[in-house]
Design an enzyme around this catalytic site. Structure first.
Site: not given
Ligand SMILES: NC(=O)c1ccc[n+]([C@@H]2O[C@H](COP(=O)([O-])OP(=O)(O)OC[C@H]3O[C@@H](n4cnc5c(N)ncnc54)[C@H](O)[C@@H]3O)[C@@H](O)[C@H]2O)c1
Length: 262
Positions: A69, A161, A200
């Site tokens: 975490d 966010y 996400l």
């Molecule tokens: N997908 C998008 O459009 C997008 C856009 C801009 C920024 N981001 C950023 O990119 C990053 C990855 O996003 P994604 O879309 O791949 O997300 P995702 O939801 O596919 O993956 C996120 C992962 O983080 C894990 N997670 C959540 N809370 C946690 C915690 N407390 N400790 C450890 N792990 C934890 C989840 O289990 C999941 O496996 C994030 O920081 C997100 O804010 C994503």
């Protein structure tokens, strides 16, 4: 052909060890795969231990999975020690774990606000602080922080966010200057994707009252008229993690199909 060969060589990560948080899914998982393809060993961590173990097992011995975490301060020390013990050193941290809530300012509770800051912002501070001694021991280091376009421009439905990702952007610059002042060979940069087709964003679409309309709206947000692909973000993360970006420090890299160019 020559250009392709040079580009391939530039983003190589041979003999490097990377710690990637939130690596069970989306951008983190794609980054782990790309790094292994380019010669790195990766420690993949996630809150969902079973899923990150399954993802790591697909990458063979070059990947090692741990439950973590990222908001848990004490766990960071254990994870860094375990990474060094397993692969002998640690050179790269990808602060990727993150998430948010789709809610207007007045509907957001203080508890929700704090949860989002803890997950997206506190975690980046905790991770950076925890890995610095290991990166110094390794003699070289790169930290890449996943911010978002929401850390550059506002969105009325994403106050918590946006605030958390804006904090990641400025923390990145302050931390890069801190390391430079201390003569640490550690670079720190932030990456700012727009809407990328990951669980996400898929859950954001599914939760909206009209999912089809929501998907089209997100696609049209970028001038290229589509969502981003995880590989397109992972490519930039790998570049920033590798020596190919040796003169890039404290910088913010948009991967947004031109969204913030408007
Ligand atoms: N997908 C998008 O459009 C997008 C856009 C801009 C920024 N981001 C950023 O990119 C990053 C990855 O996003 P994604 O879309 O791949 O997300 P995702 O939801 O596919 O993956 C996120 C992962 O983080 C894990 N997670 C959540 N809370 C946690 C915690 N407390 N400790 C450890 N792990 C934890 C989840 O289990 C999941 O496996 C994030 O920081 C997100 O804010 C994503």
């Amino acid at each position: 052909m020559t250009v392709a060969v040079i580009a391939f060589r530039m983003a190589q990560l041979s003999d490097r060890v990377a710690l990637i948080t939130g690596a069970a899914s989306g951008i983190g998982r794609a980054t782990a795969q790309m790094m292994v393809e380019r010669g790195a060993n990766v420690v993949m961590t996630d809150l969902d231990q079973a899923r990150v173990e399954a993802a790591a097992s697909e990458l063979g011995d070059a990947a090692h999975a741990l439950g973590q975490d990222v908001t848990d301060e004490a766990r960071w020390e254990e994870v860094v020690a375990a990474a060094e013990q397993h692969f002998g050193a640690l050179h790269i941290l990808i602060n990727n774990a993150g998430g948010g809530i789709l809610k207007g300012l007045e509907e957001t509770t203080l508890q929700e606000w704090r949860q989002v800051q803890a997950l997206n912002s506190d975690s980046v501070f905790l991770g950076t602080r925890a890995v610095l001694p290991a990166l110094r021991r390794a003699g070289t280091g790169s930290i890449v922080n996943l911010s978002s376009v929401a850390g550059l421009v506002g969105d009325g439905d994403l106050s918590a966010y946006c605030a958390s990702k804006g904090a990641v952007r400025m923390f990145t610059k302050a931390a890069a200057l801190y390391c430079a002042r201390n003569k640490d060979a550690v670079r720190i940069n932030s990456v700012h994707p727009s809407f990328v087709d990951t669980p996400l964003v898929q859950s954001m679409i599914a939760q909206s009252p009209d999912p089809d309309r929501m998907r089209r709206t997100l696609e049209r947000a970028a001038p290229v008229n589509r969502l981003g692909r995880v590989e397109e973000v992972a490519e930039v993360v790998c570049f920033l993690a590798s020596d190919a970006s040796s003169y890039v420090n404290g910088a913010e890299w948009t991967v947004d199909g031109g969204l913030t160019a408007r």
